[in-house]
Design a protein around this motif. Structure first.
Motif, PDB file in Angstrom:
ATOM      1  N   THR A 290       0.838  -1.205   0.000  1.00 21.31           N
ATOM      2  CA  THR A 290       0.000   0.000   0.000  1.00 21.31           C
ATOM      3  C   THR A 290       0.871   1.253   0.000  1.00 21.31           C
ATOM      4  N   ALA A 291       1.943   1.230   0.800  1.00 26.75           N
ATOM      5  CA  ALA A 291       2.882   2.366   0.843  1.00 26.75           C
ATOM      6  C   ALA A 291       3.503   2.582  -0.533  1.00 26.75           C
ATOM      7  N   LEU A 292       3.858   1.499  -1.202  1.00 26.43           N
ATOM      8  CA  LEU A 292       4.442   1.590  -2.541  1.00 26.43           C
ATOM      9  C   LEU A 292       3.437   2.185  -3.527  1.00 26.43           C
ATOM     10  N   ASP A 293       2.173   1.764  -3.421  1.00 21.40           N
ATOM     11  CA  ASP A 293       1.123   2.324  -4.285  1.00 21.40           C
ATOM     12  C   ASP A 293       0.938   3.817  -4.015  1.00 21.40           C
ATOM     13  N   ASN A 294       1.051   4.212  -2.745  1.00 25.48           N
ATOM     14  CA  ASN A 294       0.863   5.620  -2.380  1.00 25.48           C
ATOM     15  C   ASN A 294       1.958   6.524  -2.939  1.00 25.48           C
ATOM     16  N   VAL A 295       3.162   5.982  -3.164  1.00 25.95           N
ATOM     17  CA  VAL A 295       4.264   6.807  -3.676  1.00 25.95           C
ATOM     18  C   VAL A 295       4.516   6.578  -5.172  1.00 25.95           C
ATOM     19  N   THR A 296       3.604   5.863  -5.846  1.00 26.35           N
ATOM     20  CA  THR A 296       3.761   5.597  -7.271  1.00 26.35           C
ATOM     21  C   THR A 296       3.203   6.756  -8.084  1.00 26.35           C
ATOM     22  N   PRO A 297       4.069   7.436  -8.863  1.00 27.45           N
ATOM     23  CA  PRO A 297       3.587   8.557  -9.683  1.00 27.45           C
ATOM     24  C   PRO A 297       2.855   8.059 -10.930  1.00 27.45           C
ATOM     25  N   GLN A 298       1.899   8.844 -11.417  1.00 31.96           N
ATOM     26  CA  GLN A 298       1.157   8.486 -12.629  1.00 31.96           C
ATOM     27  C   GLN A 298       1.697   9.224 -13.850  1.00 31.96           C
TER      28      GLN A 298
ATOM     29  N   ASP B 204       5.026  16.368  -5.847  1.00 35.55           N
ATOM     30  CA  ASP B 204       5.751  17.386  -6.616  1.00 35.55           C
ATOM     31  C   ASP B 204       5.738  17.055  -8.106  1.00 35.55           C
ATOM     32  N   MET B 205       5.928  15.762  -8.446  1.00 38.17           N
ATOM     33  CA  MET B 205       5.906  15.347  -9.849  1.00 38.17           C
ATOM     34  C   MET B 205       4.545  15.636 -10.466  1.00 38.17           C
ATOM     35  N   HIS B 206       3.486  15.330  -9.719  1.00 41.70           N
ATOM     36  CA  HIS B 206       2.133  15.562 -10.219  1.00 41.70           C
ATOM     37  C   HIS B 206       1.849  17.060 -10.357  1.00 41.70           C
ATOM     38  N   ARG B 207       2.357  17.839  -9.395  1.00 45.06           N
ATOM     39  CA  ARG B 207       2.153  19.290  -9.437  1.00 45.06           C
ATOM     40  C   ARG B 207       2.851  19.898 -10.654  1.00 45.06           C
TER      41      ARG B 207
END
Length: 158
Positions: free
Chosen positions: A66-74, A142-145
């Motif tokens: 779940t932690a890995l999914d939370n830090v996965t950028p799209q 930050d990547m998403h922003r």
């Protein structure tokens, strides 16, 4: 492209959880070919996560996933030169690259944490990522922003 695409190597699942994702994570964690040391660190980190989050009904492995999914950028931004100007063009990320970026960010921010052993640092970064905080989660945001800010250049996608 002149050469053929290189073949994807088969990654064997790890000995404890029988999971390929764990093996990939351990491979990213490894220094100087010391895979055994990486496994020791990873399993110690999962034990620490279990002790920190003992009120959680999920197992330590599920918390880590779940932690890995939370830090996965799209999405990410790539520099693209058009007519003398360089634009940051937002592009979607391939699934295998998403996973790799998430793992690398989690490990990098765990390494940057102060004090303690690597297992402790990794455990606290996993717990933070599970709770949608910490350095790796901030990097994803930050990547998403950045991608959102440069959405106007999305038509330059290649």
């Amino acid at each position: 492209m002149r050469k053929a695409k290189p073949k994807k190597r088969v990654i064997l699942p790890d000995p404890v959880f029988n999971d390929q994702k764990v093996s990939k994570f351990v491979n990213h964690l490894m220094y100087d070919g010391k895979k055994n040391a990486s496994y020791v660190i990873f399993y110690a980190a999962l034990d620490a996560v279990k002790s920190k989050m003992n009120n959680e009904e999920k197992s330590a492995l599920e918390i880590w996933k779940t932690a890995l999914d939370n830090v996965t950028p799209q999405v990410e931004v790539k520099s693209r030169r058009i007519g003398g100007a360089t634009f940051q063009v937002p592009t979607e990320i391939r699934p295998d690259r998403k996973e790799s970026i998430a793992m690398k960010n989690l490990i990098a921010f765990a390494r940057k944490r102060g004090g303690k052993s690597m297992a402790e640092k990794l455990a606290s970064e996993i717990v933070d990522a599970f709770n949608n905080q910490g350095g790796a989660y901030k990097r994803k945001e930050d990547m998403h922003r950045m991608a959102e800010a440069n959405r106007a250049f999305a038509h330059f996608r290649f």
